[in-house]
Write a protein that holds these residues in place. Structure first.
Motif, PDB file in Angstrom:
ATOM      1  N   GLU A  65       0.749  -1.090  -0.102  1.00 58.81           N
ATOM      2  CA  GLU A  65       0.121   0.049  -0.043  1.00 58.81           C
ATOM      3  C   GLU A  65       0.803   1.166  -0.141  1.00 58.81           C
ATOM      4  OE1 GLU A  65      -3.197  -0.770  -0.485  1.00 58.81           O
ATOM      5  OE2 GLU A  65      -2.867  -2.704  -0.031  1.00 58.81           O
ATOM      6  N   SER A  66       0.261   2.449  -0.147  1.00 58.09           N
ATOM      7  CA  SER A  66       0.783   3.482  -0.209  1.00 58.09           C
ATOM      8  C   SER A  66       1.494   4.119   0.977  1.00 58.09           C
ATOM      9  CB  SER A  66       0.146   4.609  -0.721  1.00 58.09           C
ATOM     10  OG  SER A  66      -1.147   4.865   0.048  1.00 58.09           O
ATOM     11  N   ALA A  67       1.038   3.653   2.326  1.00 59.73           N
ATOM     12  CA  ALA A  67       1.680   3.960   3.481  1.00 59.73           C
ATOM     13  C   ALA A  67       1.589   2.690   4.538  1.00 59.73           C
ATOM     14  CB  ALA A  67       0.884   5.139   4.092  1.00 59.73           C
ATOM     15  N   TYR A  68       2.474   2.755   5.454  1.00 61.05           N
ATOM     16  CA  TYR A  68       2.614   1.869   6.472  1.00 61.05           C
ATOM     17  C   TYR A  68       2.677   2.612   7.641  1.00 61.05           C
ATOM     18  CZ  TYR A  68       4.621  -1.407   9.919  1.00 61.05           C
ATOM     19  OH  TYR A  68       5.201  -1.792  11.196  1.00 61.05           O
ATOM     20  N   SER A  69       1.781   2.453   8.812  1.00 58.82           N
ATOM     21  CA  SER A  69       2.056   3.103  10.367  1.00 58.82           C
ATOM     22  C   SER A  69       2.200   1.956  11.318  1.00 58.82           C
ATOM     23  CB  SER A  69       0.637   3.717  10.412  1.00 58.82           C
ATOM     24  OG  SER A  69       0.844   4.444  11.631  1.00 58.82           O
ATOM     25  N   LEU A  70       3.283   2.248  12.058  1.00 68.78           N
ATOM     26  CA  LEU A  70       3.595   1.667  13.128  1.00 68.78           C
ATOM     27  C   LEU A  70       3.240   2.253  14.246  1.00 68.78           C
ATOM     28  CD1 LEU A  70       4.625  -1.069  14.506  1.00 68.78           C
ATOM     29  CD2 LEU A  70       6.879  -0.222  14.466  1.00 68.78           C
ATOM     30  N   ALA A  71       2.624   2.027  15.485  1.00 73.35           N
ATOM     31  CA  ALA A  71       2.124   2.620  16.690  1.00 73.35           C
ATOM     32  C   ALA A  71       3.265   2.154  17.348  1.00 73.35           C
ATOM     33  CB  ALA A  71       0.801   2.210  17.259  1.00 73.35           C
ATOM     34  N   VAL A  72       4.008   3.342  18.155  1.00 74.36           N
ATOM     35  CA  VAL A  72       5.068   3.051  18.926  1.00 74.36           C
ATOM     36  C   VAL A  72       4.701   2.667  20.229  1.00 74.36           C
ATOM     37  CG1 VAL A  72       6.966   4.449  20.309  1.00 74.36           C
ATOM     38  CG2 VAL A  72       6.150   5.412  17.995  1.00 74.36           C
ATOM     39  N   PRO A  73       5.176   1.358  20.683  1.00 72.05           N
ATOM     40  CA  PRO A  73       4.757   0.667  21.446  1.00 72.05           C
ATOM     41  C   PRO A  73       4.944   0.926  22.914  1.00 72.05           C
ATOM     42  CG  PRO A  73       6.683  -0.225  20.791  1.00 72.05           C
ATOM     43  CD  PRO A  73       6.481   0.553  19.973  1.00 72.05           C
ATOM     44  N   PHE A  74       3.800   1.017  23.718  1.00 74.12           N
ATOM     45  CA  PHE A  74       4.164   1.347  25.320  1.00 74.12           C
ATOM     46  C   PHE A  74       3.191   0.433  26.142  1.00 74.12           C
ATOM     47  CE2 PHE A  74       4.588   5.628  23.318  1.00 74.12           C
ATOM     48  CZ  PHE A  74       5.560   6.203  24.430  1.00 74.12           C
ATOM     49  N   GLY A  75       3.485   0.344  27.277  1.00 74.52           N
ATOM     50  CA  GLY A  75       2.850  -0.710  28.234  1.00 74.52           C
ATOM     51  C   GLY A  75       3.198  -2.106  27.848  1.00 74.52           C
ATOM     52  N   ASP A  76       2.222  -2.981  28.012  1.00 73.32           N
ATOM     53  CA  ASP A  76       2.489  -4.477  27.479  1.00 73.32           C
ATOM     54  C   ASP A  76       3.062  -4.507  26.097  1.00 73.32           C
ATOM     55  OD1 ASP A  76       1.843  -7.435  28.079  1.00 73.32           O
ATOM     56  OD2 ASP A  76       0.786  -7.007  26.253  1.00 73.32           O
ATOM     57  N   LYS A  77       2.843  -3.782  25.129  1.00 74.12           N
ATOM     58  CA  LYS A  77       3.197  -4.030  23.823  1.00 74.12           C
ATOM     59  C   LYS A  77       4.849  -3.979  23.958  1.00 74.12           C
ATOM     60  CE  LYS A  77      -1.058  -3.006  21.261  1.00 74.12           C
ATOM     61  NZ  LYS A  77      -1.648  -2.169  20.183  1.00 74.12           N
ATOM     62  N   ARG A  78       5.390  -3.096  24.659  1.00 69.96           N
ATOM     63  CA  ARG A  78       6.775  -2.893  24.888  1.00 69.96           C
ATOM     64  C   ARG A  78       7.513  -4.077  25.030  1.00 69.96           C
ATOM     65  NH1 ARG A  78       9.460   1.227  24.237  1.00 69.96           N
ATOM     66  NH2 ARG A  78      11.289   0.244  24.967  1.00 69.96           N
ATOM     67  N   LYS A  79       6.838  -5.297  25.800  1.00 66.52           N
ATOM     68  CA  LYS A  79       7.412  -6.478  26.361  1.00 66.52           C
ATOM     69  C   LYS A  79       8.164  -7.256  25.191  1.00 66.52           C
ATOM     70  CE  LYS A  79       4.669  -6.594  30.642  1.00 66.52           C
ATOM     71  NZ  LYS A  79       3.890  -7.618  31.409  1.00 66.52           N
ATOM     72  N   SER A  80       7.739  -7.102  23.962  1.00 66.27           N
ATOM     73  CA  SER A  80       7.886  -7.947  22.801  1.00 66.27           C
ATOM     74  C   SER A  80       9.086  -7.322  22.060  1.00 66.27           C
ATOM     75  CB  SER A  80       6.932  -8.365  21.675  1.00 66.27           C
ATOM     76  OG  SER A  80       6.211  -6.842  21.416  1.00 66.27           O
ATOM     77  N   TYR A  81       9.494  -5.879  22.397  1.00 68.93           N
ATOM     78  CA  TYR A  81      10.812  -5.542  21.858  1.00 68.93           C
ATOM     79  C   TYR A  81      12.001  -5.373  22.701  1.00 68.93           C
ATOM     80  CZ  TYR A  81       7.356  -3.927  18.417  1.00 68.93           C
ATOM     81  OH  TYR A  81       6.267  -4.038  17.409  1.00 68.93           O
ATOM     82  N   SER A  82      13.000  -5.050  22.285  1.00 64.34           N
ATOM     83  CA  SER A  82      14.053  -4.780  23.172  1.00 64.34           C
ATOM     84  C   SER A  82      13.876  -3.539  24.142  1.00 64.34           C
ATOM     85  CB  SER A  82      15.267  -4.392  22.156  1.00 64.34           C
ATOM     86  OG  SER A  82      16.447  -3.807  23.050  1.00 64.34           O
ATOM     87  N   PRO A  83      14.389  -3.615  25.280  1.00 65.10           N
ATOM     88  CA  PRO A  83      13.945  -2.521  26.344  1.00 65.10           C
ATOM     89  C   PRO A  83      14.959  -1.273  25.718  1.00 65.10           C
ATOM     90  CG  PRO A  83      15.509  -4.060  27.156  1.00 65.10           C
ATOM     91  CD  PRO A  83      14.874  -4.672  26.037  1.00 65.10           C
TER      92      PRO A  83
END
Length: 279
Positions: A65-83
């Motif tokens: 598609e013409s655009a992709y958007s990623l919400a910057v993770p906060f709270g519980d969603k941060r746990k699946s990313y590097s600290p």
């Protein structure tokens, strides 16, 4: 291909942006705030190398598609990313159009560390009919994020797809275009004795054929070559749990190896996998 990177806040205000021809960089010198999104815009569908945070490895992905958007993770969603990801007051982002010689190389076509539930534009994309307790550390995206450490669970880098003990659990990896695949690799979560494992897994291709693969109790890569075939998605299902005390089998990573399909005419390439076929 014109490429644009943006940081957009919860009110839709563009806080920073950068545009370039075939390649662009954005240095954002502020802390992220809840509601911020990282946006990638492309003037046409194509393959990109995306590096949207310095703590997450760059990946070759396909934007449809013409655009992709990623919400910057906060709270519980941060746990699946590097600290270290999305932290601090300086962030370097980049996007670059892939070169033809890069696309010709055999690679893991299922890798996308930028995938998430809301993604409908950037491929590959993983989705599942069940995720343990709806927690981010057990989400479908974890099976294609490139993180293979599997002797623990519940926090980064021990992310996994958890099935919530559901014998009907299924995971689909969508490629967003035809690709030619030749091997499937499984990394089972191996936090034994907490974890169980699957003795068999089935995979259905987008052409309707289904194949089964035997698995063993191990944390190492379990790979299965197949005759090259062109598909647009694969679904993992028919997960047969081993007879053991633990009720918790899980998948750390699935890799689907191959290369770009050179043309639509390759969609009907015949294939006979090395595993047993079920009609």
């Amino acid at each position: 291909m014109e490429l644009t990177l943006k940081i957009v806040d919860a009110d839709g205000f563009v806080r920073a942006s950068s545009t370039g021809r075939d390649e662009t960089f954005l240095v954002y010198r502020q802390d992220y705030r809840e509601g911020d999104c990282v946006v990638v815009e492309a003037s046409e569908p194509g393959h990109l190398f995306l590096a949207l945070d310095s703590a997450i490895h760059s990946a070759l992905v396909y934007i449809r598609e013409s655009a992709y958007s990623l919400a910057v993770p906060f709270g519980d969603k941060r746990k699946s990313y590097s600290p270290n990801a999305f932290k601090g007051d300086i962030h370097r982002l980049s996007a670059r159009k892939a070169r033809p010689d890069e696309l010709a190389q055999r690679r893991n076509l299922a890798l996308n560390p930028w995938d998430d539930h809301a993604n409908r534009a950037l491929f590959p994309h993983a989705r599942a009919n069940v995720e343990t307790r709806g927690e981010a550390v057990f989400a479908a995206r974890n099976a294609i994020d490139g993180e293979k450490a599997n002797d623990n669970h519940g926090f980064w880098p021990y992310t996994s797809w958890g099935i919530n003990r559901d014998p009907e659990a299924a995971l689909t990896v969508e490629f967003g275009r035809p690709v030619r695949i030749d091997e499937i690799v499984f990394y089972l979560r191996a936090d034994f004795p907490h974890d169980s494992w699957w003795e068999e897994a089935s995979v259905t291709f987008s052409d309707g054929r289904t194949f089964s693969f035997p698995l063993v109790k191990s944390g190492v890569a379990q790979g299965f070559p197949i005759e090259p075939c062109v598909v647009e998605w694969v679904e993992l299902h028919g997960l047969i749990k081993a007879e053991d005390v633990s009720p918790f089998p899980a998948l750390t990573q699935i890799e689907i190896w191959g290369a770009e399909a050179p043309g639509a005419g390759d969609r009907n390439v015949a294939a006979a996998p090395a595993a047993d076929e079920h009609a």
